[in-house]
Design a protein around this motif. Sequence first.
Motif, short mmCIF file in Angstrom:
data_model
loop_
_atom_site.label_atom_id
_atom_site.label_comp_id
_atom_site.label_asym_id
_atom_site.label_seq_id
_atom_site.Cartn_x
_atom_site.Cartn_y
_atom_site.Cartn_z
N ARG A 144 0.83 -1.21 0.00
CA ARG A 144 0.00 0.00 0.00
C ARG A 144 0.86 1.26 0.00
O ARG A 144 0.62 2.19 -0.77
CB ARG A 144 -0.93 0.01 1.23
N VAL A 145 1.90 1.28 0.85
CA VAL A 145 2.65 2.53 1.01
C VAL A 145 3.83 2.65 0.04
O VAL A 145 4.30 3.75 -0.22
CB VAL A 145 3.15 2.73 2.46
N GLY A 146 4.33 1.51 -0.47
CA GLY A 146 5.47 1.58 -1.37
C GLY A 146 6.79 1.28 -0.68
O GLY A 146 7.80 1.96 -0.91
N LEU A 147 6.77 0.27 0.18
CA LEU A 147 8.00 -0.23 0.83
C LEU A 147 8.27 -1.60 0.22
O LEU A 147 7.41 -2.48 0.27
CB LEU A 147 7.77 -0.34 2.35
N VAL A 148 9.44 -1.77 -0.41
CA VAL A 148 9.70 -2.97 -1.20
C VAL A 148 10.01 -4.17 -0.30
O VAL A 148 10.85 -4.08 0.60
CB VAL A 148 10.87 -2.74 -2.17
N VAL A 149 9.35 -5.29 -0.57
CA VAL A 149 9.63 -6.56 0.10
C VAL A 149 10.93 -7.11 -0.45
O VAL A 149 11.08 -7.29 -1.67
CB VAL A 149 8.48 -7.56 -0.15
N ASP A 150 11.88 -7.40 0.45
CA ASP A 150 13.18 -7.96 0.06
C ASP A 150 13.31 -9.31 0.77
O ASP A 150 13.12 -9.40 1.99
CB ASP A 150 14.28 -6.97 0.51
N ALA A 162 5.88 -14.97 -0.30
CA ALA A 162 5.95 -13.50 -0.37
C ALA A 162 5.75 -13.04 -1.81
O ALA A 162 5.03 -12.07 -2.07
CB ALA A 162 7.28 -13.00 0.18
N ILE A 163 6.40 -13.74 -2.75
CA ILE A 163 6.23 -13.40 -4.17
C ILE A 163 4.76 -13.52 -4.56
O ILE A 163 4.20 -12.66 -5.25
CB ILE A 163 7.10 -14.32 -5.05
N SER A 166 2.41 -10.84 -2.49
CA SER A 166 2.61 -9.42 -2.81
C SER A 166 1.92 -9.09 -4.13
O SER A 166 2.05 -9.81 -5.11
CB SER A 166 4.11 -9.11 -2.93
N THR A 167 1.20 -7.97 -4.14
CA THR A 167 0.54 -7.53 -5.38
C THR A 167 1.48 -6.67 -6.22
O THR A 167 1.12 -6.27 -7.32
CB THR A 167 -0.73 -6.73 -5.06
N ARG A 168 2.65 -6.37 -5.69
CA ARG A 168 3.65 -5.59 -6.44
C ARG A 168 4.93 -6.42 -6.52
O ARG A 168 5.19 -7.25 -5.65
CB ARG A 168 3.92 -4.25 -5.75
N PRO A 169 5.73 -6.21 -7.56
CA PRO A 169 6.98 -6.97 -7.68
C PRO A 169 7.86 -6.78 -6.45
O PRO A 169 7.92 -5.68 -5.88
CB PRO A 169 7.63 -6.37 -8.93
N ILE A 170 8.55 -7.83 -6.05
CA ILE A 170 9.43 -7.74 -4.90
C ILE A 170 10.88 -7.86 -5.37
O ILE A 170 11.16 -7.94 -6.57
CB ILE A 170 9.09 -8.81 -3.83
N ALA A 198 7.11 -12.54 -11.91
CA ALA A 198 6.20 -11.55 -11.31
C ALA A 198 6.75 -10.12 -11.43
O ALA A 198 6.23 -9.20 -10.81
CB ALA A 198 5.96 -11.90 -9.84
N GLY A 199 7.81 -9.95 -12.22
CA GLY A 199 8.37 -8.60 -12.42
C GLY A 199 9.38 -8.20 -11.37
O GLY A 199 9.81 -7.04 -11.34
N GLY A 200 9.76 -9.13 -10.52
CA GLY A 200 10.70 -8.81 -9.45
C GLY A 200 12.14 -8.76 -9.94
O GLY A 200 12.46 -9.17 -11.06
#
Lengths: 326, 326
Positions: A144-150, A162-163, A166-170, A198-200
């Motif tokens: 939601r906020v834009g903190l990247v999952v590593d 996690a991949i 997550s709805t955004r690439p990690i 997934a674009g990660g």
Amino acid sequence: MQAPLIDNLQYANWSEKVFRQLRGGGVDAVHVTIAYHENFREMVANLEAWNLWFERFPGLIFKGTTAADVRRAQETRRTAVFFGFQTPSPIEDDIGLVEIVHQLGVRFMQLSYNNQSLLATGCYEDEDPGLTRMGRAVVEEMNRVGLVVDMSHSAERSTLEAIDHSTRPIAITHANPDWWHPARRNKSDAVLRALTNAGGMLGFSLYPHHLAGGTNCRLSDFCEMAAEAASRYGAENLGIGSDLCQDQPDSVVAWMRAGRWTKAADYGEGSADAPGFPPMPDWFQDNRDWDNLRDGLRETGFSREETDGLLGGNWLRFYETSFGPA
Amino acid sequence: MQAPLIDNLQYANWSEKVFRQLRGGGVDAVHVTIAYHENFREMVANLEAWNLWFERFPGLIFKGTTAADVRRAQETRRTAVFFGFQTPSPIEDDIGLVEIVHQLGVRFMQLSYNNQSLLATGCYEDEDPGLTRMGRAVVEEMNRVGLVVDMSHSAERSTLEAIDHSTRPIAITHANPDWWHPARRNKSDAVLRALTNAGGMLGFSLYPHHLAGGTNCRLSDFCEMAAEAASRYGAENLGIGSDLCQDQPDSVVAWMRAGRWTKAADYGEGSADAPGFPPMPDWFQDNRDWDNLRDGLRETGFSREETDGLLGGNWLRFYETSFGPA
């Protein structure tokens, strides 16, 4: 505009010397670790130390929080410094701190380091039960906020979940494929395919324990691994996270590994015989050696465009879509 | 564009009802207290509560950090919420936290509440030795980053020294002249002249203990005081900081006064007979009553332009030059 040079993981013993080497080596942006086992308040003290460096060396470095800051660094011939955590300890047990640390400029957070965390499992645990309840909730909040999952230090199942969750690439900011060097910290083909599908992004590590041959790994071997990875995962999903820990005393690697969780020694990727930081390979001693890597990649057959992508363009593209609100 | 309506101090028991009344009453910006005696970590928990409100009520409120946010609030018909501390307790003994809290969006900080702080003296102490060593250092750091010095609850000498030491105009966000009502919290003519001569702002308080006649103060008396203040200090240096504590239980005023510093009861401006929040005057019960104040100021002889300034234009001008780096 020229492609930027981005190193997506360093943890140096920061000093004016290192900042000058970053700029001298043409590094436009660097993702730096600002917490291993710190709680929130201790991590804030680390932010304060960085604020002092930014105030003291405004001609060399500034705090980066957006992709545009990488371009600003290029234009002003400085290095933009992006912040990340290697464990989720700074958010404690409090999901509200995800947005707070993002407001403070943090852009990457590992869900676990080597051990089990409140969110996920680390790669040194015997069992990996996958993302926890809080882990799933925190991934959603990070999205939601834009903190990247590593997931650089996380275990296999947790990483795959996690991949998936997550709805955004990690990102896996600093690791190599385990088919090249079967270290516990390196990643399986299944993880790297899921990540990049997934674009990660994967950042190749130059830390000797992650290299086939360790400190003696040859540049050409490393670059051939990169070429094989590009053929499997797409060159556009690859970058560098050197894991350079320049000028650190060995007490720091002891803190990284053992934190406050054990009274015994934990050697992590090292051993009782070699408990300290291993020497870096001769072709990458510090930030003045990026040209070696560029030359090696070109000689291995990467095009100029692909090489530019590997050395920063791909991270920049990832930054562009990852750091703002969903 | 129409002049904005700004109330530069409230501490309501926040709820959807209050947010709707803010917008319904035409309040474009409000400076809210987010800490009395909290340490840094406790203050961050209060920020988290605000983040949840911003997430839940995006159509009514958003976080304000710049003067432009006041205009954005007008354009989108919402209320911009600016944060402030009534004591410096959230920065603990750590000057690096000044920049950290500014990065988190805080824009006002009192150097002391009713008691001695690490920085300055409060208006209920017997002795006022003036700004402390740390107080002078913190004022300089606040000037550097753009965190406004607020001396609403501070003692006379400390306030004069803060005005003198600060290189940027400061604020007394919520108090009245003591020549109108000699309450301990109201300010001397000497303080108000020094404040406004240096470009600082006074926000008139509507809290009954600061009003001549208390709860029964007549609107016309309040507005005549404002007219006299305008003739002494210039209408352009005056605004409102209502000190509205809507819907708060009396336990909250006990926390404000006694914090954790005493085990005894401290009645502050109240008394053993009247320990709680006093009822607001009938002409300002809550945010739906701003038109009464506007009408009263006009009837007292303030021009439309002066009235617009008093009700928000002057604070907006102050915001424009106060919230960014020096």
